[in-house]
Design an enzyme around this catalytic site. Structure first.
Site, PDB file in Angstrom:
ATOM      1  N   CYS A 165      11.444   0.315 -56.850  1.00  0.00           N
ATOM      2  CA  CYS A 165      10.270  -0.101 -57.621  1.00  0.00           C
ATOM      3  C   CYS A 165       9.342   1.087 -57.859  1.00  0.00           C
ATOM      4  CB  CYS A 165       9.545  -1.214 -56.865  1.00  0.00           C
ATOM      5  SG  CYS A 165       8.008  -1.752 -57.641  1.00  0.00           S
ATOM      6  N   CYS A 170       6.368   1.168 -52.339  1.00  0.00           N
ATOM      7  CA  CYS A 170       7.172  -0.061 -52.368  1.00  0.00           C
ATOM      8  C   CYS A 170       8.635   0.322 -52.216  1.00  0.00           C
ATOM      9  CB  CYS A 170       6.961  -0.826 -53.675  1.00  0.00           C
ATOM     10  SG  CYS A 170       7.924  -2.371 -53.765  1.00  0.00           S
ATOM     11  N   CYS A 210      37.920  10.039 -50.745  1.00  0.00           N
ATOM     12  CA  CYS A 210      38.651  11.267 -50.453  1.00  0.00           C
ATOM     13  C   CYS A 210      37.837  12.464 -50.925  1.00  0.00           C
ATOM     14  CB  CYS A 210      40.014  11.255 -51.152  1.00  0.00           C
ATOM     15  SG  CYS A 210      40.920  12.807 -50.998  1.00  0.00           S
ATOM     16  N   CYS A 215      39.535  13.623 -56.855  1.00  0.00           N
ATOM     17  CA  CYS A 215      40.538  12.658 -56.373  1.00  0.00           C
ATOM     18  C   CYS A 215      39.944  11.248 -56.383  1.00  0.00           C
ATOM     19  CB  CYS A 215      41.001  13.031 -54.961  1.00  0.00           C
ATOM     20  SG  CYS A 215      42.312  11.943 -54.348  1.00  0.00           S
ATOM     21  N   CYS A 252      32.284  14.935 -34.091  1.00  0.00           N
ATOM     22  CA  CYS A 252      31.716  15.324 -35.388  1.00  0.00           C
ATOM     23  C   CYS A 252      30.396  16.067 -35.227  1.00  0.00           C
ATOM     24  CB  CYS A 252      31.515  14.082 -36.259  1.00  0.00           C
ATOM     25  SG  CYS A 252      33.044  13.180 -36.628  1.00  0.00           S
ATOM     26  N   CYS A 282      26.879  49.357 -14.559  1.00  0.00           N
ATOM     27  CA  CYS A 282      25.631  48.600 -14.525  1.00  0.00           C
ATOM     28  C   CYS A 282      25.628  47.396 -15.456  1.00  0.00           C
ATOM     29  CB  CYS A 282      24.449  49.496 -14.882  1.00  0.00           C
ATOM     30  SG  CYS A 282      24.540  50.150 -16.572  1.00  0.00           S
ATOM     31  N   CYS A 292      29.962  61.605 -31.933  1.00  0.00           N
ATOM     32  CA  CYS A 292      30.272  62.244 -30.664  1.00  0.00           C
ATOM     33  C   CYS A 292      30.213  61.212 -29.550  1.00  0.00           C
ATOM     34  CB  CYS A 292      29.278  63.372 -30.399  1.00  0.00           C
ATOM     35  SG  CYS A 292      27.585  62.799 -30.254  1.00  0.00           S
TER      36      CYS A 292
END
Length: 452
Positions: A165, A170, A210, A215, A252, A282, A292
């Site tokens: 609407c 609304c 799909c 498709c 998912c 370390c 180098c």
């Protein structure tokens, strides 16, 4: 594998709603097979890797149905008619109710409450005849010209069920029998019908479009779960729940977080992995600076401490990065191995063809080599997706069990890979036995950790 749903279910599928929609060319959806991948390595392997007893249970088994748009329309129409009769409402209103409840008919209750009436056009503020004012059940009245412009603009933007609407705040959505007479031209009306169909399918808890390019197939299942489905027309393989690449055993939400993190951090991870090493004394991260042997490093106090609160922010960040690199490198390595094994698969195909042409046996005699290469890709694909699962897994006995099964699966996959690449040096029985062991490890891991 993202796809634009507006374009997929709109103009590209106009033929599915025309007079000749039932006549489809057999070769219309076929595409040239990608020579660099093994698209169907799930097919035809079970017979070569027979399981017995309790291990015959396949944790990936999932029932689904591929439907055309026409078949899906019939299913949706039956449910609309059922609700319309039960609630004594128009079919167009029943559709909106079904969309709101995700087409779960058993949960639909009559919640219709009429609102107070109002007869004022709040858009153009023009004085119009009473019969030119149109209102929804919310009784917000506007002139016909305003309604027409409102609907036309939204439909052109690709909106279907979501047209609501015009009144401020609304939320009432407009039924299709209210919108259709307001749309100018059959072309726009046809687009609107396709957008409605797209929205109906997307809101249905048992249906998925799909994601293959252009498709027109809809997948239907009895129970919506994160399982592997494959389109019967374009052969697209995806997770039914999220419509992304199949990702067992990772769920998912987790794979979405992982892929986002990889997209954000992959360049940093690649640079650190290629250009830095930890000092063997370390454990400070050092970077080669120039040609180098001079090294640039940022020295700060860092000690292994179980009390994470007392560690410096640099130490915590370094530890987090090391953890990410550990899993990211293995994720990437298995992805690269999949690509190399796709090349091995092609070589095996060529070798089998050559032997058959030279009368050194039939295709059936060498089918086990073909199935071994497919199973190897199948197992490695599952192994690749175990690393995002482990990255987000909390420490504890369950993670130790998962990592143990993961290591067992990885060992058997490497054994199978070695034998597949050197198939001429092994007897058929040795190779098939290794196939059986690798698939059993894979199924055991999925049974214990997929969707748990």
């Amino acid at each position: 594998m993202s796809v634009d749903m507006n374009s997929q279910a709109s103009d590209s599928n106009e033929d599915d709603f025309g007079v000749n929609s039932e006549e489809e060319e057999d070769d219309g959806g076929e595409e040239e097979e990608d020579q660099g991948d093994i698209a169907n390595y799930y097919d035809g392997v079970a017979s070569d890797v027979e399981q017995e007893g309790a291990v015959s249970f396949d944790p990936e088994e999932y029932q689904f149905t591929c439907m055309t748009y026409k078949e899906c329309q019939i299913v949706l129409t039956d449910e609309v008619n059922h609700v319309a009769v039960a609630l004594k409402v128009l079919p167009s209103v029943a559709k909106l109710i079904l969309v709101h409840f995700h087409w779960q008919v058993s949960q639909i209750l009559d919640r219709y409450v009429p609102a107070p009436q109002s007869l004022q056009c709040g858009v153009c503020l023009q004085v119009v005849r009473r019969d030119s004012l149109l209102a929804l059940p919310c009784q917000h009245s506007f002139c016909k010209a305003c309604w027409e412009q409102h609907c036309t603009v939204l439909v052109k933007d690709g909106m279907g069920v979501g047209i609501s609407c015009m009144a401020q705040d609304c939320p009432l959505q407009m039924p299709e029998d209210f919108v259709l007479p307001l749309l100018p031209g059959e072309e726009l009306k046809d687009k609107y019908r396709r957008y409605l169909f797209r929205d109906y399918v997307e809101s249905h808890f048992q249906l998925q479009l799909c994601p293959g390019a252009d498709c027109p197939i809809v997948i239907k299942v009895q129970e919506p779960r994160a399982r592997r489905v494959q389109c019967s027309r374009c052969s697209e393989v995806f997770c039914f729940k999220c419509r992304q690449m199949y990702h067992a055993p990772t769920d998912c939400a987790t794979i979405r977080k992982w892929l986002t993190k990889c997209a954000d951090d992959s360049e940093t991870a690649n640079y650190i992995s290629a250009h830095t090493k930890d000092c063997p004394k370390c454990n400070i991260c050092i970077e080669k600076n120039g040609g180098c042997n001079h090294m640039f490093f940022d020295l700060y106090s860092y000690k292994e401490n179980p009390d994470i609160v007392n560690q410096s922010q640099q130490a915590q960040a370094r530890e987090a990065l090391k953890k990410y690199l550990f899993y990211f490198e293995r994720w990437e390595n298995h992805n690269k191995s999949l690509q190399l094994e796709a090349q091995t698969y092609q070589r095996i195909q060529e070798k089998i063809q050559e032997r058959v042409m030279n009368n050194l046996g039939t295709w059936i005699d060498w089918q086990y080599l073909h199935n071994a290469a497919k199973l190897l890709a199948k197992c490695r694909y599952t192994l690749q997706y175990t690393y995002p699962y482990a990255y987000y897994m909390e420490s504890g006995p369950r993670k130790k069990l998962f990592e143990y099964q993961q290591a067992q699966l990885e060992a058997e996959i490497e054994n199978l890979s070695w034998k597949v690449e050197r198939a001429d040096s092994y007897e058929r029985g040795d190779l098939e036995n290794q196939m059986h062991i690798a698939e059993q490890r894979r199924r055991t891991l999925l049974k214990d950790f997929h969707d748990t």
